[in-house]
Design a protein around this motif. Structure first.
Motif, PDB file in Angstrom:
ATOM      1  N   MET A   1       0.874  -1.132   0.255  1.00  0.00           N
ATOM      2  CA  MET A   1       0.089   0.010  -0.148  1.00  0.00           C
ATOM      3  C   MET A   1       0.864   1.169  -0.050  1.00  0.00           C
ATOM      4  SD  MET A   1      -3.074   1.042   2.592  1.00  0.00           S
ATOM      5  CE  MET A   1      -3.800  -0.575   2.552  1.00  0.00           C
ATOM      6  N   LYS A   2       0.463   2.370  -0.693  1.00  0.00           N
ATOM      7  CA  LYS A   2       1.182   3.447  -1.027  1.00  0.00           C
ATOM      8  C   LYS A   2       1.324   4.377   0.306  1.00  0.00           C
ATOM      9  CE  LYS A   2       1.369   4.097  -5.735  1.00  0.00           C
ATOM     10  NZ  LYS A   2       0.984   5.328  -6.857  1.00  0.00           N
ATOM     11  N   LYS A   3       2.163   5.430   0.430  1.00  0.00           N
ATOM     12  CA  LYS A   3       1.976   6.112   1.319  1.00  0.00           C
ATOM     13  C   LYS A   3       1.912   7.461   0.490  1.00  0.00           C
ATOM     14  CE  LYS A   3       5.607   4.167   4.326  1.00  0.00           C
ATOM     15  NZ  LYS A   3       6.954   4.565   5.010  1.00  0.00           N
ATOM     16  N   CYS A   4       1.411   8.732   1.504  1.00  0.00           N
ATOM     17  CA  CYS A   4       1.111  10.040   0.664  1.00  0.00           C
ATOM     18  C   CYS A   4       1.813  11.279   1.507  1.00  0.00           C
ATOM     19  CB  CYS A   4      -0.486  10.142   0.684  1.00  0.00           C
ATOM     20  SG  CYS A   4      -0.962  11.685  -0.097  1.00  0.00           S
ATOM     21  N   LEU A   5       2.236  12.104   0.670  1.00  0.00           N
ATOM     22  CA  LEU A   5       2.907  13.321   1.160  1.00  0.00           C
ATOM     23  C   LEU A   5       2.167  14.383   0.742  1.00  0.00           C
ATOM     24  CD1 LEU A   5       5.119  14.844   2.627  1.00  0.00           C
ATOM     25  CD2 LEU A   5       6.382  14.746   0.306  1.00  0.00           C
ATOM     26  N   ILE A   6       1.624  15.266   1.667  1.00  0.00           N
ATOM     27  CA  ILE A   6       0.635  16.299   1.360  1.00  0.00           C
ATOM     28  C   ILE A   6       1.581  17.508   1.619  1.00  0.00           C
ATOM     29  CG2 ILE A   6      -1.366  17.692   1.794  1.00  0.00           C
ATOM     30  CD1 ILE A   6      -2.786  14.990   2.678  1.00  0.00           C
ATOM     31  N   VAL A   7       1.942  18.325   0.433  1.00  0.00           N
ATOM     32  CA  VAL A   7       2.705  19.705   0.660  1.00  0.00           C
ATOM     33  C   VAL A   7       1.548  20.657   0.599  1.00  0.00           C
ATOM     34  CG1 VAL A   7       4.475  21.009  -0.157  1.00  0.00           C
ATOM     35  CG2 VAL A   7       4.575  18.676  -0.437  1.00  0.00           C
ATOM     36  N   VAL A   8       1.459  21.434   2.004  1.00  0.00           N
ATOM     37  CA  VAL A   8       0.418  22.316   2.075  1.00  0.00           C
ATOM     38  C   VAL A   8       0.962  23.611   1.846  1.00  0.00           C
ATOM     39  CG1 VAL A   8      -0.957  23.455   3.974  1.00  0.00           C
ATOM     40  CG2 VAL A   8      -0.797  20.774   3.783  1.00  0.00           C
ATOM     41  N   ASP A   9       0.472  24.340   0.871  1.00  0.00           N
ATOM     42  CA  ASP A   9       0.667  25.825   0.669  1.00  0.00           C
ATOM     43  C   ASP A   9       1.905  26.421   0.652  1.00  0.00           C
ATOM     44  OD1 ASP A   9      -2.087  25.634   0.669  1.00  0.00           O
ATOM     45  OD2 ASP A   9      -2.446  26.832   2.497  1.00  0.00           O
ATOM     46  N   TYR A  10       3.059  25.612   0.060  1.00  0.00           N
ATOM     47  CA  TYR A  10       4.285  25.958   0.016  1.00  0.00           C
ATOM     48  C   TYR A  10       4.545  26.894  -1.073  1.00  0.00           C
ATOM     49  CZ  TYR A  10       9.127  26.344   1.453  1.00  0.00           C
ATOM     50  OH  TYR A  10      10.307  26.858   1.994  1.00  0.00           O
ATOM     51  N   GLN A  11       3.775  28.105  -1.098  1.00  0.00           N
ATOM     52  CA  GLN A  11       3.594  28.940  -2.241  1.00  0.00           C
ATOM     53  C   GLN A  11       4.707  30.253  -2.159  1.00  0.00           C
ATOM     54  OE1 GLN A  11      -0.686  28.123  -1.579  1.00  0.00           O
ATOM     55  NE2 GLN A  11      -0.684  29.004  -3.558  1.00  0.00           N
ATOM     56  N   ASN A  12       4.876  31.153  -3.007  1.00  0.00           N
ATOM     57  CA  ASN A  12       5.858  32.284  -2.826  1.00  0.00           C
ATOM     58  C   ASN A  12       5.486  33.309  -1.818  1.00  0.00           C
ATOM     59  OD1 ASN A  12       7.865  31.416  -4.895  1.00  0.00           O
ATOM     60  ND2 ASN A  12       6.676  31.863  -6.706  1.00  0.00           N
ATOM     61  N   ASP A  13       3.804  33.551  -2.106  1.00  0.00           N
ATOM     62  CA  ASP A  13       3.484  34.420  -0.950  1.00  0.00           C
ATOM     63  C   ASP A  13       3.671  34.047   0.137  1.00  0.00           C
ATOM     64  OD1 ASP A  13       2.938  36.640  -2.780  1.00  0.00           O
ATOM     65  OD2 ASP A  13       1.019  36.063  -3.006  1.00  0.00           O
ATOM     66  N   ARG A  37      12.282  11.585  -1.726  1.00  0.00           N
ATOM     67  CA  ARG A  37      12.177  10.221  -1.083  1.00  0.00           C
ATOM     68  C   ARG A  37      10.947   9.642  -1.554  1.00  0.00           C
ATOM     69  NH1 ARG A  37      14.872  12.483   3.338  1.00  0.00           N
ATOM     70  NH2 ARG A  37      12.879  12.286   4.553  1.00  0.00           N
ATOM     71  N   TYR A  38       9.882  10.200  -1.344  1.00  0.00           N
ATOM     72  CA  TYR A  38       8.481   9.727  -1.510  1.00  0.00           C
ATOM     73  C   TYR A  38       8.381   9.391  -2.998  1.00  0.00           C
ATOM     74  CZ  TYR A  38       6.069  10.457   2.703  1.00  0.00           C
ATOM     75  OH  TYR A  38       5.583  10.502   4.217  1.00  0.00           O
ATOM     76  N   ARG A  39       8.981  10.065  -4.084  1.00  0.00           N
ATOM     77  CA  ARG A  39       9.055   9.647  -5.458  1.00  0.00           C
ATOM     78  C   ARG A  39       9.701   8.381  -5.687  1.00  0.00           C
ATOM     79  NH1 ARG A  39       6.341  13.475  -8.005  1.00  0.00           N
ATOM     80  NH2 ARG A  39       6.835  15.275  -7.626  1.00  0.00           N
ATOM     81  N   GLU A  40      11.030   8.424  -4.986  1.00  0.00           N
ATOM     82  CA  GLU A  40      11.878   7.109  -5.026  1.00  0.00           C
ATOM     83  C   GLU A  40      11.224   6.117  -4.747  1.00  0.00           C
ATOM     84  OE1 GLU A  40      15.344   8.231  -3.028  1.00  0.00           O
ATOM     85  OE2 GLU A  40      16.061   9.466  -4.606  1.00  0.00           O
ATOM     86  N   ASN A  41      10.303   5.846  -3.859  1.00  0.00           N
ATOM     87  CA  ASN A  41       9.501   4.950  -3.100  1.00  0.00           C
ATOM     88  C   ASN A  41       8.302   4.742  -4.045  1.00  0.00           C
ATOM     89  OD1 ASN A  41      11.441   4.517  -1.267  1.00  0.00           O
ATOM     90  ND2 ASN A  41      10.480   5.868   0.027  1.00  0.00           N
ATOM     91  N   GLY A  42       7.769   5.421  -4.903  1.00  0.00           N
ATOM     92  CA  GLY A  42       6.688   5.230  -5.858  1.00  0.00           C
ATOM     93  C   GLY A  42       5.476   5.594  -4.894  1.00  0.00           C
ATOM     94  N   ASP A  43       5.754   6.534  -3.999  1.00  0.00           N
ATOM     95  CA  ASP A  43       4.480   6.962  -3.258  1.00  0.00           C
ATOM     96  C   ASP A  43       3.949   8.217  -3.864  1.00  0.00           C
ATOM     97  OD1 ASP A  43       4.646   5.159  -0.970  1.00  0.00           O
ATOM     98  OD2 ASP A  43       6.468   6.085  -0.155  1.00  0.00           O
TER      99      ASP A  43
END
Length: 179
Positions: A1-13, A37-43
């Motif tokens: 089963m995959k894992k998920c990384l959520i990147v919240v609002d890491y925006q320029n402003d 790391r998440y990409r390398e693991n296929g998540d």
């Protein structure tokens, strides 16, 4: 089963723009390494975007925080730095007009993950809101927050948000503690 990384609002402003703060810029390297790391693991990697229109100052939020930010179509709306360069077309992106993303919640209700990790800004507003939504959508899934990958302009509010998330059975840790 995959894992998920959520990147919240890491925006320029939120990093270098109208609501930017020094601590936010310091997260870029750690978040981009985590994405790799998440990409390398296929998540899965998911991004949320705080998204407002030209009428922002007339909105409820705009009346309480009268600083235009993350206006759709502006550079302030774009992802910041190495994190922005890490985004790929296959990554899911959720535009949100408020702190939490109802579309992210709906998505998480339909997909099962081994764990969901949340990083980004601002910890005491949008990070905590989306962590609660993830916990609500998947109550039996481990929800994690790396304290070294979230920040607030107010360190006391950052600390308080981390404590509140821990009290909600969200695992708050620092990457160095897990290595």
């Amino acid at each position: 089963m995959k894992k998920c990384l959520i990147v919240v609002d890491y925006q320029n402003d939120f990093v270098s723009g109208s609501l930017g703060f020094e601590k936010a810029a310091e997260l870029d390297r750690n978040i981009s390494k985590k994405i790799q790391r998440y990409r390398e693991n296929g998540d899965d990697i998911v991004f949320t975007f705080d998204t407002h229109g030209p009428d922002y100052l007339q909105s409820r939020e705009g009346r309480y925080l009268p600083i235009e930010h993350c206006i759709a179509g502006t550079s302030g709306h774009d992802l910041y730095g190495a994190v922005g360069q890490s985004r790929r077309p296959e990554d899911r992106c959720f535009l949100k007009p408020t702190f939490g993303s109802d579309a992210l919640y709906a998505y998480l209700k339909d997909v099962s993950y081994q764990s969901i990790e949340i990083v980004g800004v601002v910890s005491n507003i949008c990070v905590i809101s989306n962590a609660v939504l993830a916990k609500t959508a998947q109550p039996e899934t481990n929800i994690l927050v790396d304290a070294g990958c979230v920040a607030s302009a107010d360190e006391s509010l950052n600390d308080a948000a981390l404590r509140v998330m821990e009290s909600m059975q969200i695992l708050v840790y620092r990457e160095t503690e897990r290595e």
